[in-house]
Design an enzyme around this catalytic site. Structure first.
Site, PDB file in Angstrom:
ATOM      1  N   LYS A   2      42.617  46.096  33.288  1.00 40.32           N
ATOM      2  CA  LYS A   2      41.476  46.481  32.450  1.00 40.32           C
ATOM      3  C   LYS A   2      41.578  47.978  32.168  1.00 40.32           C
ATOM      4  O   LYS A   2      42.021  48.743  33.026  1.00 40.32           O
ATOM      5  CB  LYS A   2      40.189  46.135  33.214  1.00 40.32           C
ATOM      6  CG  LYS A   2      38.885  46.586  32.585  1.00 40.32           C
ATOM      7  CD  LYS A   2      37.709  46.093  33.434  1.00 40.32           C
ATOM      8  CE  LYS A   2      36.403  46.789  33.048  1.00 40.32           C
ATOM      9  NZ  LYS A   2      35.287  46.356  33.907  1.00 40.32           N
ATOM     10  N   LYS A  24      41.783  43.098  29.858  1.00 44.01           N
ATOM     11  CA  LYS A  24      40.365  43.317  29.546  1.00 44.01           C
ATOM     12  C   LYS A  24      40.228  44.734  29.000  1.00 44.01           C
ATOM     13  O   LYS A  24      40.664  45.701  29.608  1.00 44.01           O
ATOM     14  CB  LYS A  24      39.478  43.141  30.777  1.00 44.01           C
ATOM     15  CG  LYS A  24      37.986  43.366  30.475  1.00 44.01           C
ATOM     16  CD  LYS A  24      37.102  43.050  31.671  1.00 44.01           C
ATOM     17  CE  LYS A  24      35.653  43.475  31.420  1.00 44.01           C
ATOM     18  NZ  LYS A  24      34.786  43.219  32.592  1.00 44.01           N
ATOM     19  N   ASP A  27      35.956  42.892  39.351  1.00 43.47           N
ATOM     20  CA  ASP A  27      36.570  44.042  38.678  1.00 43.47           C
ATOM     21  C   ASP A  27      36.561  45.214  39.666  1.00 43.47           C
ATOM     22  O   ASP A  27      35.498  45.580  40.169  1.00 43.47           O
ATOM     23  CB  ASP A  27      35.759  44.448  37.434  1.00 43.47           C
ATOM     24  CG  ASP A  27      35.768  43.396  36.327  1.00 43.47           C
ATOM     25  OD1 ASP A  27      35.914  42.201  36.643  1.00 43.47           O
ATOM     26  OD2 ASP A  27      35.598  43.778  35.152  1.00 43.47           O
TER      27      ASP A  27
END
Length: 329
Positions: free
Chosen positions: A238, A274, A174
């Site tokens: 995300k 996400k 991430d």
């Protein structure tokens, strides 16, 4: 990874091919009228006529119509299987991370009938501990790389940190989109940095790009940042780091889902989503599930394409499923 409908779980983990932006700078026409930049070309393929008030209204209508029907134990069980249990605290240490992993191992051993969380997300220095002590084969080991949470470090460090994390056993990365460069419209820097981080991940390690939607503020900015992230090599987009307010919001998630859908319709490539940043209650989780389901469809309802990054949420969902307050994680 655990998936209620694993037949849908795409070749997502295995480096699908993105339609990258062409890297050569465009040459001007003979009549000296410059061609659109590659970024303008990418943006021009999406609907960017967004008004924040209208987006808010659309989400409100969608939730009013569909949220209640998803408020049931089947959906909660599914959601438990999408959670990445997250510890990103300044106080984390080897002992606290090891305890978290041991709680997960015990939970999975003791509850074979329940879905287990999709993954664990920690700082890079703790990846090897998770990798060496997690006994659940099909859980992701995620880590935040690239100068998390501000993304304000040297590009060389971003790629080195990513490569070291993968070497230590991270199965997903991430990283935060450099928001300051986005706001300055320096898209080249963003493209080059994300492209390099993706190279450091390798084909088999999915890259989630955190847009930090709370700092982007408008639906148009969220959509443009999502497009840039996808074209630069993101496998997931995300919402947030959880370190600034606001974190995830229904409007931002709705806008991101719309972008993923348009990209999918153009290319056939499914990008994951996400949702992270302040997702704590069952109601929040059901809200986001409803948006994903209504905008992207059942094909995204598996934990290869849909994740929630949270720390307290798993206990709240589990308490709801079991019918009594539990603190398992």
């Amino acid at each position: 990874m655990y998936s209620d409908n694993s037949n849908h779980s795409h070749d997502h983990e295995h480096g699908h091919h993105h339609e990258h932006l062409h890297h050569d700078h465009e040459h001007a026409h003979h009549d000296h009228e410059p061609l659109k930049s590659r970024y303008e070309q990418a943006f021009s393929r999406f609907d960017l006529h967004l008004h924040d008030e209208i987006v808010q209204e659309e989400v409100k209508t969608l939730l009013a119509r569909h949220q209640e029907e998803n408020n049931n134990s089947d959906v909660l069980r599914f959601l438990l299987g999408t959670i990445e249990l997250t510890s990103l605290k300044v106080t984390d240490n080897e002992d606290s991370i090891l305890r978290m992993v041991e709680r997960v191992n015990s939970f999975v051993n003791d509850n074979p009938a329940l879905p287990h969380p999709a993954g664990i997300c920690v700082y890079p220095r703790f990846v090897s501990i998770v990798s060496n002590s997690l006994e659940v084969d099909d859980m992701a080991i995620s880590t935040v790389c690239g100068g998390f949470p501000s993304s304000q470090t040297f590009p060389e460090l971003k790629t080195v940190e990513t490569a070291l994390a993968v070497k230590d056993g991270a199965t997903e990365i991430d990283a935060v989109l450099p928001v300051g460069f986005f706001l300055a419209e320096d898209y080249d820097t963003i493209y080059n940095e994300i492209d390099e981080i993706k190279l450091a991940c390798g084909q088999d390690t999915p890259l989630k790009i955190i847009l930090e939607t709370g700092a982007l503020q408008t639906a148009v900015n969220v959509k443009k940042a999502a497009i840039l992230a996808i074209f630069s090599g993101a496998d997931y987009i995300k919402t947030s780091t959880g370190k600034i307010e606001p974190g995830a919001t229904p409007a931002a998630v709705y806008t991101m889902c719309k972008t993923i859908k348009e990209y999918y319709e153009q290319t056939g490539t499914a990008i994951g989503i996400k949702i992270a940043g302040g997702v704590r209650s069952c109601e929040d989780a059901v809200k986001y599930y409803t948006i994903v389901k209504e905008v992207l469809g059942d094909e995204w309802l598996n934990n290869s394409l849909f994740r929630i990054g949270a720390s307290g949420l798993a206990n709240n969902i589990l308490s709801e499923i079991i019918g009594k307050k539990v603190q398992v994680f």
